[in-house]
Design an enzyme around this catalytic site. Structure first.
Site, PDB file in Angstrom:
ATOM      1  CG  HIS A   1      35.319  42.631  37.841  1.00 51.20           C
ATOM      2  ND1 HIS A   1      35.071  42.108  36.602  1.00 51.20           N
ATOM      3  CD2 HIS A   1      36.009  43.770  37.620  1.00 51.20           C
ATOM      4  CE1 HIS A   1      35.597  42.890  35.671  1.00 51.20           C
ATOM      5  NE2 HIS A   1      36.180  43.904  36.262  1.00 51.20           N
TER       6      HIS A   1
ATOM      7  CG  HIS B   1      40.248  50.340  31.460  1.00 50.14           C
ATOM      8  ND1 HIS B   1      39.032  50.928  31.734  1.00 50.14           N
ATOM      9  CD2 HIS B   1      40.182  49.079  31.994  1.00 50.14           C
ATOM     10  CE1 HIS B   1      38.272  50.060  32.397  1.00 50.14           C
ATOM     11  NE2 HIS B   1      38.951  48.946  32.573  1.00 50.14           N
TER      12      HIS B   1
ATOM     13  CD  GLU C   1      37.310  47.321  36.091  1.00 51.19           C
ATOM     14  OE1 GLU C   1      37.533  47.117  34.884  1.00 51.19           O
ATOM     15  OE2 GLU C   1      36.546  46.641  36.776  1.00 51.19           O
TER      16      GLU C   1
ATOM     17  CG  ASP D   1      41.978  46.209  36.876  1.00 50.22           C
ATOM     18  OD1 ASP D   1      41.163  47.136  36.793  1.00 50.22           O
ATOM     19  OD2 ASP D   1      42.128  45.353  35.982  1.00 50.22           O
TER      20      ASP D   1
ATOM     21  CG  HIS E   1      35.544  45.853  30.451  1.00 49.59           C
ATOM     22  ND1 HIS E   1      34.967  45.409  31.612  1.00 49.59           N
ATOM     23  CD2 HIS E   1      36.747  46.341  30.808  1.00 49.59           C
ATOM     24  CE1 HIS E   1      35.795  45.580  32.638  1.00 49.59           C
ATOM     25  NE2 HIS E   1      36.886  46.145  32.161  1.00 49.59           N
TER      26      HIS E   1
END
Ligand code: FEO
Length: 396
Positions: A23, A79, A81, A83, A145
């Site tokens: 992050h 998900h 994100e 990564d 998240h």
């Protein structure tokens, strides 16, 4: 490198031993991490998630050695994100029409990152995909998240592909929970929960209760970071229920920063009073400017109370303390008490400022704090020790 999970499931991810920050620089990864991707071969072939962008070519190249990419029938993007979706562009260059199963928010996020209108199939909780002997069932997990997060359950093999949930930033070649040092594993798991999932604890509890209500047999939890929970997959679920429930241990944490050691001396005198008053409580002291910020958040997560200290500088706080309180505010900690302390020479605003910041961060502030002029002498240390005792009283 690929690794066999079961006869039908192969790990095709990337272990990132060199990773030191995640992050951006918001999360320290002292034990590296992994981006776990899985290939399912049933009558249909499914790829679950990809890896972080810097490893996109390596990922696709390794995948090609394992399978003709044209044999991949479906991609599941649990998900998005970067990564996990970072290697999508490289992959989709090879198989541009392959359906991507994701949530509606997932499709938006992929488009926002990659600016491509690929063949998205949006799914909701309970939607299924029949792949032969096994059926994949999708379970949305918004805000665990990110808004797009979901999990995928594979029947027959009884595997929950949980993506970020139940993960750890922990590099291992061994893959499974029973093949690694369990102290290291749980230290990374709690740090991951404390720093990433704490703000979403109420969603964690609800989602786990929903998952348990399905009464699905569970052989493994295949996460997107760190180990696969195979030995006792329910142990991490139980931990999550515990951590999500305003977790605290019998610990008081004192975190300070100091210019000329006076605030450190105050911290030590306060600690002396606490331990004299309650020898069962664990008291830990940390200089925020010398410690890893994410380890400090983990210590706050474990605490029933924190004391934060800062000298006054330029009518304000030392930056390590100001930054840490800002991080703690984002965690939305519940049911934790707090107070402030600090040394000063003339204006001495740090205590008032810090008290307000602690309140604003959601801590239950138990008093107006204590400050010491210049260097605490023996009389002042006695006062500070008494202050420590009063903190213990306020917890009763
Ligand atoms: Fe592992 Fe939310 O990305």
């Amino acid at each position: 490198m690929v690794k066999k999970i079961t006869d039908k499931v192969t790990w095709v991810g990337k272990v990132d031993w060199e990773l030191t920050h995640f992050h951006g620089h918001e999360y320290s990864t002292s034990k590296g991490s992994s981006y776990n991707s899985y290939l399912i071969r049933d009558e249909k072939t499914v790829l679950i998630d990809t890896v972080w962008l810097p490893y996109d070519q390596e990922f696709v190249s390794n995948l090609k050695k394992e399978i003709d990419l044209n044999q991949i029938d479906y991609i599941v993007a649990n998900h998005n994100e970067i990564d996990h979706s970072g290697a999508l562009a490289e992959l989709m260059r090879e198989i541009p029409n392959t359906p991507i199963y994701c949530t509606a928010n997932g499709a938006k996020i992929i488009k926002g990152h990659h600016h491509q209108d690929w063949n998205f199939v949006t799914v909701k909780t309970g939607d299924t995909l029949n792949i032969g002997e096994s059926i994949l069932t999708f379970v949305e997990a918004p805000m665990l998240h990110w808004p797009d997060s979901m999990m995928t359950y594979m029947s027959g093999e009884n595997i929950l592909f949980s993506n970020d949930a139940f993960g750890q930033h922990y590099a291992t070649e061994s893959l499974f929970d029973d093949k690694v040092d369990n102290c290291e594993l749980f230290a990374e798991a709690i740090k991951y929960y404390a720093n990433i999932l704490t703000p979403f604890s109420r969603f964690v509890t609800k989602k786990i209760e929903e998952l348990l209500s399905f009464n699905l047999p569970l052989n493994m939890i295949c996460t997107s970071h760190g180990v696969i929970w195979k030995n006792e997959p329910t142990q991490i679920i139980e931990k999550y229920l515990e951590w999500a429930n305003n977790y605290q241990e019998n610990q008081i944490t004192i975190i300070y920063d100091t210019m000329w050691e006076s605030t450190r001396k105050m911290a030590e005198a306060i600690a002396d009073g606490i331990i004299k008053s309650d020898s069962d409580v664990t008291v830990k002291l940390f200089n925020a400017s010398k410690e890893d910020k994410n380890d400090l958040i983990t210590e706050i997560f474990k605490s029933k109370a924190i004391l934060m200290g800062s000298s006054t500088i330029n009518n304000g706080l030392l930056h390590s303390i100001a930054g840490l309180v800002e991080m703690a505010k984002g965690m939305k900690f519940k049911n934790k008490k707090a107070a402030s302390f600090g040394s000063y020479g003339w204006s001495g605003e740090s205590i008032k400022l810090l008290t307000e910041k602690l309140k604003d961060a959601g801590f239950e502030v138990v008093n107006d704090g204590i400050r010491s002029l210049w260097v605490p002498d023996d009389d002042e240390k006695t006062k500070l020790s008494d202050y420590g005792k009063s903190i213990v009283e306020s917890l009763k």
